[in-house]
Design an enzyme around this catalytic site. Structure first.
Site, PDB file in Angstrom:
ATOM      1  N   HIS A 232      94.117  34.257  56.984  1.00 12.08           N
ATOM      2  CA  HIS A 232      93.078  33.785  57.895  1.00 12.08           C
ATOM      3  C   HIS A 232      93.258  32.285  58.115  1.00 12.08           C
ATOM      4  O   HIS A 232      92.942  31.482  57.235  1.00 12.08           O
ATOM      5  CB  HIS A 232      91.697  34.067  57.315  1.00 12.08           C
ATOM      6  CG  HIS A 232      91.481  35.510  56.968  1.00 12.08           C
ATOM      7  ND1 HIS A 232      91.943  36.057  55.793  1.00 12.08           N
ATOM      8  CD2 HIS A 232      90.871  36.503  57.650  1.00 12.08           C
ATOM      9  CE1 HIS A 232      91.611  37.348  55.757  1.00 12.08           C
ATOM     10  NE2 HIS A 232      90.974  37.637  56.862  1.00 12.08           N
TER      11      HIS A 232
ATOM     12  N   HIS B  90      88.103  33.593  52.534  1.00 13.08           N
ATOM     13  CA  HIS B  90      89.205  34.099  53.369  1.00 13.08           C
ATOM     14  C   HIS B  90      90.044  32.939  53.912  1.00 13.08           C
ATOM     15  O   HIS B  90      91.221  33.116  54.200  1.00 13.08           O
ATOM     16  CB  HIS B  90      88.654  34.937  54.529  1.00 13.08           C
ATOM     17  CG  HIS B  90      87.648  34.212  55.367  1.00 13.08           C
ATOM     18  ND1 HIS B  90      86.301  34.208  55.048  1.00 13.08           N
ATOM     19  CD2 HIS B  90      87.771  33.455  56.483  1.00 13.08           C
ATOM     20  CE1 HIS B  90      85.649  33.482  55.945  1.00 13.08           C
ATOM     21  NE2 HIS B  90      86.524  33.011  56.831  1.00 13.08           N
TER      22      HIS B  90
ATOM     23  N   GLY C 184      85.636  35.221  47.991  1.00 13.55           N
ATOM     24  CA  GLY C 184      86.165  36.274  48.845  1.00 13.55           C
ATOM     25  C   GLY C 184      85.007  37.101  49.348  1.00 13.55           C
ATOM     26  O   GLY C 184      84.729  37.129  50.551  1.00 13.55           O
TER      27      GLY C 184
ATOM     28  N   LEU D  93      81.774  37.425  50.652  1.00 17.35           N
ATOM     29  CA  LEU D  93      81.033  36.328  51.276  1.00 17.35           C
ATOM     30  C   LEU D  93      79.648  36.156  50.649  1.00 17.35           C
ATOM     31  O   LEU D  93      78.981  37.125  50.292  1.00 17.35           O
ATOM     32  CB  LEU D  93      80.920  36.560  52.776  1.00 17.35           C
ATOM     33  CG  LEU D  93      82.255  36.479  53.524  1.00 17.35           C
ATOM     34  CD1 LEU D  93      82.075  36.766  55.003  1.00 17.35           C
ATOM     35  CD2 LEU D  93      82.912  35.115  53.322  1.00 17.35           C
TER      36      LEU D  93
ATOM     37  N   GLY E  78      79.473  34.091  57.765  1.00 16.24           N
ATOM     38  CA  GLY E  78      79.359  35.297  56.948  1.00 16.24           C
ATOM     39  C   GLY E  78      78.670  35.035  55.627  1.00 16.24           C
ATOM     40  O   GLY E  78      77.880  35.854  55.150  1.00 16.24           O
TER      41      GLY E  78
ATOM     42  N   ASN F 260      80.892  27.369  63.593  1.00 15.94           N
ATOM     43  CA  ASN F 260      81.765  27.602  64.749  1.00 15.94           C
ATOM     44  C   ASN F 260      81.268  28.712  65.682  1.00 15.94           C
ATOM     45  O   ASN F 260      81.912  29.012  66.682  1.00 15.94           O
ATOM     46  CB  ASN F 260      83.193  27.912  64.288  1.00 15.94           C
ATOM     47  CG  ASN F 260      83.257  29.090  63.338  1.00 15.94           C
ATOM     48  OD1 ASN F 260      82.602  30.112  63.537  1.00 15.94           O
ATOM     49  ND2 ASN F 260      84.056  28.961  62.288  1.00 15.94           N
TER      50      ASN F 260
ATOM     51  N   HIS G  60      89.902  34.184  63.980  1.00 15.82           N
ATOM     52  CA  HIS G  60      89.511  34.300  62.569  1.00 15.82           C
ATOM     53  C   HIS G  60      90.719  34.580  61.682  1.00 15.82           C
ATOM     54  O   HIS G  60      90.946  33.905  60.683  1.00 15.82           O
ATOM     55  CB  HIS G  60      88.463  35.407  62.417  1.00 15.82           C
ATOM     56  CG  HIS G  60      88.097  35.710  60.995  1.00 15.82           C
ATOM     57  ND1 HIS G  60      87.159  34.990  60.301  1.00 15.82           N
ATOM     58  CD2 HIS G  60      88.536  36.666  60.142  1.00 15.82           C
ATOM     59  CE1 HIS G  60      87.033  35.485  59.082  1.00 15.82           C
ATOM     60  NE2 HIS G  60      87.867  36.501  58.959  1.00 15.82           N
TER      61      HIS G  60
ATOM     62  N   ARG H 204      64.399  46.125  23.175  1.00 21.56           N
ATOM     63  CA  ARG H 204      64.118  44.904  23.951  1.00 21.56           C
ATOM     64  C   ARG H 204      63.325  43.913  23.094  1.00 21.56           C
ATOM     65  O   ARG H 204      63.495  42.697  23.211  1.00 21.56           O
ATOM     66  CB  ARG H 204      63.356  45.236  25.231  1.00 21.56           C
ATOM     67  CG  ARG H 204      62.000  45.867  25.024  1.00 21.56           C
ATOM     68  CD  ARG H 204      61.216  45.979  26.312  1.00 21.56           C
ATOM     69  NE  ARG H 204      59.967  46.718  26.125  1.00 21.56           N
ATOM     70  CZ  ARG H 204      58.892  46.581  26.873  1.00 21.56           C
ATOM     71  NH1 ARG H 204      58.905  45.727  27.876  1.00 21.56           N
ATOM     72  NH2 ARG H 204      57.805  47.287  26.656  1.00 21.56           N
TER      73      ARG H 204
ATOM     74  N   SER I 245      58.652  41.655  30.007  1.00 19.44           N
ATOM     75  CA  SER I 245      59.297  42.947  29.781  1.00 19.44           C
ATOM     76  C   SER I 245      60.671  42.803  29.149  1.00 19.44           C
ATOM     77  O   SER I 245      61.099  43.644  28.365  1.00 19.44           O
ATOM     78  CB  SER I 245      59.435  43.714  31.102  1.00 19.44           C
ATOM     79  OG  SER I 245      58.169  44.061  31.623  1.00 19.44           O
TER      80      SER I 245
ATOM     81  N   ASP J  45      57.205  55.161  35.360  1.00 22.51           N
ATOM     82  CA  ASP J  45      57.651  54.546  36.612  1.00 22.51           C
ATOM     83  C   ASP J  45      58.547  55.471  37.429  1.00 22.51           C
ATOM     84  O   ASP J  45      58.757  55.242  38.618  1.00 22.51           O
ATOM     85  CB  ASP J  45      58.380  53.226  36.339  1.00 22.51           C
ATOM     86  CG  ASP J  45      57.413  52.072  36.132  1.00 22.51           C
ATOM     87  OD1 ASP J  45      56.241  52.205  36.533  1.00 22.51           O
ATOM     88  OD2 ASP J  45      57.818  51.055  35.559  1.00 22.51           O
TER      89      ASP J  45
END
Length: 656
Positions: free
Chosen positions: A27, A67, A116, A118, A155, A184, A258, A351, A378, A463
């Protein structure tokens, strides 16, 4: 004649387009468009030294629009980084080259983070900026005083993780974070107006940033904007107006600009447009010299910093933090904690046991910064040693991330990559789906981050199936370089925390229960039994007729099944396997001795079977889930789905 900014930028453009053209892949639109602005940044503002790429007080530069990787490779090469040779530029995107298709921090020295996907870069950079502010508060301006710069594209800003990242950065007032937006107005499909009409400056301002529009091809305008950015009290967003594919006679400013290759005719047209008559991969000596001089611009800064470090009373502490060294007394403290857990004999959720272990660990490891995605109570990730990290208290050690699981995971990657911090955070295991791209990138990069994932099965109860992660443990186990720990009680939880911290080469996930569990380890041992991933928890007298393997909350069920089977005259062994990944790397003899060779096996786990056949065989028994869950009290759900001691015993009897 004097070498101009445009001359130096054209060298970046030429190397980038020649590399893409030679590879017939890549690119080049972004390097052509952003070369002018990036040249200003590397010539006049960025603090770095190519002879010491790991200098702790260097500015961080993140190419979020990964890219456009040839931009950073060209810059690294021209400024003097040994990691990118001219041959590497020639061998762009080839196997074994230091110039892969997207920047990878574990391949190319000088690349701060793998980009990479985005949006990941800008979100990771937020973590780097957090790390800088925290370490500045801890060690002072003499040792920590740098900025984080980002080049991001359309992006990056369209991806949802960017919204999580920029609102977090604005809330935390990360004024050392400066984003240069390659504005751009083009995506692959065409103009951005095909899919988006966001006013990005207004968006960032609404999120607590300051913004400015910049002509990306005007050296003076870029310089003025970056000077202004140095003095701001909030994070800075520069909308740098550029032409994608700058100089390309037919493709400039279009979606086709591009990606490349552009083809011989278009490349020849660019050379003519830029007045660059030189052969492919050739840079005039005067321009090369100007770039090498730019690469040395911070040499004196680094030398002065090294003197300050040498004279600092915090030198040892700082070096230990940057190296990620754990305190020598941590192991003894955890042994003492394990003994107290065994002596106490309490039943608790893992937990809660995790919170108890963290109370010990965070008191001894000041590098640990915790947090939670709005689930602190939690996840049990807050301790008495971790006050909130806020703009009013950068020395704090706990981040209230809000409901931003993805941004949280990406920021943790950035903190780890920055150095000096060991980040951990909490959410529900089912929400690993939200943060998975950042978790995966962390595993790829080998970041030392710890994801506390509670409510790890149908055991969370009422839940219901939207929150019950039946497939998530298996999916995380499928991720290379990820250690997934599912401890059975307080002792195993402490041991798993120790193992997660000791692994400096990759991330860990702790899958923890909501429901209380009986102690599985009732005899104290100083040895970390979880270190081998799986071990014999409870054996029988004589040769076992079957082996029951369990993890987490189901170890309790396995032990109850063993007891039932013993009454029926069936001898069984119970193996706890808190970490398949660690068990996998043990030698074949240990694996066979632990699992009993050809002895019939039954596994029990309140999740899907996927991944278990390696240990139990295709004919082995599995007691677990083959569907999504349901809403109801957790004990009723275990009975409803047949995850019971009776079911385990029946599965064993069917194979004996």
């Amino acid at each position: 004649m004097a070498v101009t900014n445009r001359d130096m930028a054209n060298a970046v453009r030429a190397l980038s387009m020649d590399a893409v053209e030679a590879a017939k892949s890549g690119h080049v639109g972004l390097p052509l468009g952003m070369a002018d602005a990036a040249t200003v940044l590397f010539r006049k503002f960025l603090k770095y030294d190519p002879t010491d790429p790991k200098w702790a007080d260097r500015d961080r530069f993140v190419l979020s629009a990964g890219h456009g990787s040839m931009l950073i490779y060209s810059l690294l090469h021209l400024t003097g980084y040994k990691s990118v040779s001219r041959d590497d530029i020639r061998n762009f995107r080839q196997v074994g080259s230091n110039t892969p298709g997207h920047p990878e921090n574990f391949v190319t020295e000088g690349v701060e983070t793998t980009t990479g996907p985005l949006g990941q870069g800008i979100a990771t950079a937020v973590g780097m900026a957090i790390a800088e502010r925290h370490l500045n508060a801890r060690f002072g301006d003499d040792l920590v005083d740098h900025k984080t710069y980002v080049i991001a594209g359309d992006g990056c800003l369209m991806e949802g993780v960017s919204q999580e990242a920029i609102t977090l950065a604005g809330h935390l007032n990360l004024n050392r974070l400066i984003v240069l937006f390659d504005d751009n107005h083009v995506t692959i499909d065409g103009g951005t107006d095909l899919s988006d009409n966001t006013d990005q400056c207004a968006r960032f301002e609404a999120s607590g940033w300051v913004t400015r529009k910049v002509d990306g091809h005007d050296e003076k305008d870029v310089t003025a904007a970056l000077k202004w950015a140095q003095t701001q009290k909030k994070p800075v967003f520069l909308a740098v107006k550029t032409i994608i594919g700058f100089g390309a006679p037919k493709l400039a400013g279009t979606g086709k600009a591009h990606g490349g290759p552009y083809g011989a005719d278009e490349i020849a047209g660019i050379r003519e447009s830029l007045k660059w008559p030189h052969a492919p991969f050739e840079v005039p000596a005067a321009i090369e010299d100007a770039w090498k001089k730019a690469g040395q611009r911070s040499k004196d800064d680094r030398a002065a910093w090294k003197k300050r470090l040498a004279a600092s009373p915090k030198k040892g502490e700082f070096n230990a933090a940057i190296a990620g060294r754990l305190p020598k007394n941590l192991g003894k403290a955890l042994v003492k904690h394990k003994k107290a857990v065994v002596d106490g004999g309490q039943s608790k959720a893992t937990r809660q046991w995790s919170g108890d272990a963290l109370e010990v660990i965070t008191g001894l490891v000041p590098e640990m910064i915790g947090g939670s995605a709005d689930l602190t109570g939690s996840n049990n990730t807050l301790t008495s040693h971790t006050p909130a990290l806020t703009p009013a208290n950068w020395g704090g050690r706990y981040i209230h991330y809000g409901v931003r699981e993805h941004g949280m995971a990406a920021a943790m990657n950035g903190m780890s990559l920055h150095g000096g911090i060991i980040p951990y955070s909490g959410t529900f295991l089912v929400f690993a789906d939200y943060s998975r791209p950042a978790i995966r990138l962390g595993a790829l990069m080998g970041t030392r981050v710890i994801h506390v994932m509670t409510h790890d099965s149908i055991g969370l109860g009422e839940d219901g199936p939207t929150h019950q992660p039946v497939e998530h443990v298996a999916s995380l186990r499928a991720m290379p370089n990820m250690h997934v720990f599912r401890p059975a009680d307080g002792v195993e939880t402490a041991e798993c925390w120790e193992l997660a911290l000791e692994n400096a080469e990759g991330p860990a996930t702790l899958a923890l229960t909501r429901q209380g569990l009986k102690p599985a380890r009732t005899t104290h041992t100083e040895e970390n039994l979880c270190a081998k991933g799986g071990y014999v928890l409870s054996d029988c007298k004589g040769k076992a007729q079957a082996v029951i393997i369990a993890t987490g909350s189901e170890v309790e069920i396995a032990l109850a099944a063993q007891e039932q089977l013993a009454k029926d005259g069936v001898k069984t062994r119970v193996v706890s396997m808190p970490c398949m990944e660690l068990f996998e790397v043990q030698d074949a003899k240990y694996q066979s001795d632990t699992l009993g060779g050809d002895t019939p096996k039954v596994a029990v786990e309140a999740g899907v079977r996927f991944g278990w056949d390696r240990w139990i065989g295709q004919n082995g028994g599995f007691v677990g889930m083959d569907s999504f869950g349901a809403s109801g009290p957790y004990k009723d759900l275990y009975k409803h789905f047949g995850i019971t001691a009776e079911a385990v015993a029946d599965a064993v009897k069917a194979r004996v």
